[in-house]
Write a protein that holds these residues in place. Structure first.
Motif, mmCIF file in Angstrom:
data_model
loop_
_atom_site.group_PDB
_atom_site.id
_atom_site.type_symbol
_atom_site.label_atom_id
_atom_site.label_comp_id
_atom_site.label_asym_id
_atom_site.label_seq_id
_atom_site.Cartn_x
_atom_site.Cartn_y
_atom_site.Cartn_z
ATOM 1 N N LYS A 4 15.250 53.979 26.983
ATOM 2 C CA LYS A 4 15.486 53.394 28.190
ATOM 3 C C LYS A 4 16.299 51.868 28.353
ATOM 4 O O LYS A 4 16.650 51.638 29.209
ATOM 5 C CB LYS A 4 14.261 52.952 28.865
ATOM 6 N N ASN A 5 16.424 51.234 27.072
ATOM 7 C CA ASN A 5 17.381 50.044 26.888
ATOM 8 C C ASN A 5 18.591 50.303 26.716
ATOM 9 O O ASN A 5 19.435 49.335 26.343
ATOM 10 C CB ASN A 5 16.805 49.172 25.656
ATOM 11 N N GLY A 6 18.999 51.700 26.729
ATOM 12 C CA GLY A 6 20.478 51.822 26.452
ATOM 13 C C GLY A 6 20.975 51.991 24.905
ATOM 14 O O GLY A 6 21.911 51.979 24.426
ATOM 15 N N ASN A 7 19.798 51.803 23.987
ATOM 16 C CA ASN A 7 20.118 51.931 22.800
ATOM 17 C C ASN A 7 20.231 53.630 22.292
ATOM 18 O O ASN A 7 19.727 54.296 22.815
ATOM 19 C CB ASN A 7 19.108 51.578 21.641
ATOM 20 N N VAL A 8 21.448 53.686 21.643
ATOM 21 C CA VAL A 8 21.840 54.984 21.009
ATOM 22 C C VAL A 8 21.692 55.047 19.857
ATOM 23 O O VAL A 8 21.716 54.165 19.023
ATOM 24 C CB VAL A 8 23.682 55.401 21.389
ATOM 25 N N TYR A 9 20.924 56.250 19.254
ATOM 26 C CA TYR A 9 20.726 56.610 17.770
ATOM 27 C C TYR A 9 21.637 57.504 17.198
ATOM 28 O O TYR A 9 21.738 58.474 17.837
ATOM 29 C CB TYR A 9 19.092 56.616 17.684
ATOM 30 N N ARG A 10 21.749 57.351 15.816
ATOM 31 C CA ARG A 10 22.293 58.256 15.098
ATOM 32 C C ARG A 10 21.276 59.640 15.085
ATOM 33 O O ARG A 10 20.267 59.490 15.154
ATOM 34 C CB ARG A 10 22.441 57.695 13.589
ATOM 35 N N GLY A 11 22.054 60.818 14.763
ATOM 36 C CA GLY A 11 21.303 62.044 14.672
ATOM 37 C C GLY A 11 21.384 62.503 16.121
ATOM 38 O O GLY A 11 21.109 63.917 16.152
ATOM 39 N N PRO A 36 27.950 50.392 9.023
ATOM 40 C CA PRO A 36 27.287 48.932 9.362
ATOM 41 C C PRO A 36 27.635 48.430 10.774
ATOM 42 O O PRO A 36 26.688 48.006 11.673
ATOM 43 C CB PRO A 36 27.557 47.888 8.219
ATOM 44 N N LEU A 37 28.874 48.636 11.058
ATOM 45 C CA LEU A 37 29.085 47.963 12.416
ATOM 46 C C LEU A 37 28.799 48.869 13.552
ATOM 47 O O LEU A 37 28.308 48.372 14.721
ATOM 48 C CB LEU A 37 30.836 47.946 12.502
ATOM 49 N N VAL A 38 28.810 49.987 13.241
ATOM 50 C CA VAL A 38 28.298 51.257 14.081
ATOM 51 C C VAL A 38 27.074 51.088 14.569
ATOM 52 O O VAL A 38 26.431 50.748 15.604
ATOM 53 C CB VAL A 38 28.739 52.675 13.840
ATOM 54 N N LEU A 42 25.414 49.636 18.211
ATOM 55 C CA LEU A 42 24.686 50.622 18.953
ATOM 56 C C LEU A 42 23.297 49.989 19.359
ATOM 57 O O LEU A 42 22.601 50.590 20.338
ATOM 58 C CB LEU A 42 24.526 51.798 18.365
ATOM 59 N N GLN A 43 23.038 48.831 18.800
ATOM 60 C CA GLN A 43 21.526 48.359 19.214
ATOM 61 C C GLN A 43 21.999 47.063 20.135
ATOM 62 O O GLN A 43 23.141 46.821 20.544
ATOM 63 C CB GLN A 43 20.944 47.833 18.004
ATOM 64 N N ASP A 44 21.064 46.364 20.751
ATOM 65 C CA ASP A 44 21.078 45.376 21.523
ATOM 66 C C ASP A 44 21.583 44.275 20.891
ATOM 67 O O ASP A 44 20.470 43.552 20.014
ATOM 68 C CB ASP A 44 19.625 45.294 22.051
ATOM 69 N N TYR A 45 22.832 43.762 20.780
ATOM 70 C CA TYR A 45 23.327 42.560 19.909
ATOM 71 C C TYR A 45 23.556 41.653 20.942
ATOM 72 O O TYR A 45 24.067 40.284 20.488
ATOM 73 C CB TYR A 45 24.390 42.985 19.219
ATOM 74 N N SER A 46 23.331 41.397 22.091
ATOM 75 C CA SER A 46 23.567 40.656 23.140
ATOM 76 C C SER A 46 22.925 39.052 22.968
ATOM 77 O O SER A 46 23.608 38.208 23.079
ATOM 78 C CB SER A 46 23.048 40.986 24.687
ATOM 79 N N LEU A 63 31.511 42.516 23.344
ATOM 80 C CA LEU A 63 31.162 43.220 24.377
ATOM 81 C C LEU A 63 31.990 44.514 24.239
ATOM 82 O O LEU A 63 31.468 45.677 24.530
ATOM 83 C CB LEU A 63 30.970 42.527 25.637
ATOM 84 N N ALA A 64 33.550 44.212 24.321
ATOM 85 C CA ALA A 64 34.200 45.181 24.520
ATOM 86 C C ALA A 64 34.066 46.547 23.565
ATOM 87 O O ALA A 64 34.160 47.773 23.571
ATOM 88 C CB ALA A 64 35.673 44.666 24.594
ATOM 89 N N PHE A 65 34.020 46.062 22.083
ATOM 90 C CA PHE A 65 33.796 46.896 21.045
ATOM 91 C C PHE A 65 32.542 47.478 20.980
ATOM 92 O O PHE A 65 32.393 48.735 20.948
ATOM 93 C CB PHE A 65 33.885 45.973 19.775
ATOM 94 N N GLY A 66 31.500 46.749 21.629
ATOM 95 C CA GLY A 66 30.157 47.680 21.610
ATOM 96 C C GLY A 66 30.434 48.646 22.956
ATOM 97 O O GLY A 66 29.574 49.837 22.675
ATOM 98 N N ASP A 67 30.784 48.423 23.864
ATOM 99 C CA ASP A 67 31.155 49.441 24.942
ATOM 100 C C ASP A 67 31.874 50.541 24.418
ATOM 101 O O ASP A 67 31.654 51.646 24.831
ATOM 102 C CB ASP A 67 31.700 48.806 26.067
#
Length: 108
Positions: A4-11, A36-38, A42-46, A63-67
């Motif tokens: 629900k927070n927009g985090n996307v997980y591997r798998g 490590p970058l991915v 893909l987590q909340d780094y804000s 922010l652009a790279f995260g998007d």
């Protein structure tokens, strides 16, 4: 995909998209395939972004790279054009504007 927070997980089914070649984007392929970058972007780094540094980029590039990574991992498309990230990068590093190649090399 994700929580629900927009985090996307591997798998999950994401991560199957590639980057459209806009010229001078080969280095981006290396960045978006660095685990490590991915995982980080893909987590909340804000909260890690320093928006107040007068010498910095006010988080625009991060922010652009995260998007871009979120689109790659959740789109269902086969190719994503990295226009926004490329545009932000060119604003802060003019050598990346246009379509000239900047391949890495080692000098001895």
């Amino acid at each position: 995909m994700g929580d629900k927070n927009g985090n996307v997980y591997r798998g999950e089914r994401g991560g199957l998209a590639g980057l459209s070649n806009l010229g001078n984007t080969c280095f981006m392929k290396c960045l978006v395939h660095t685990p490590p970058l991915v995982e980080y972007f893909l987590q909340d780094y804000s909260e890690d972004i320093n928006m107040d540094n007068p010498l910095g980029m006010h988080g625009e590039l991060a922010l652009a790279f995260g998007d871009l990574l979120r689109k790659l991992w959740s789109s269902g498309q086969t190719a994503i054009p990295p226009r926004v990230f490329k545009g932000k990068l060119a604003r802060f590093a003019l050598q990346f504007s246009g379509y000239n190649q900047h391949d890495s090399q080692v000098s001895f």
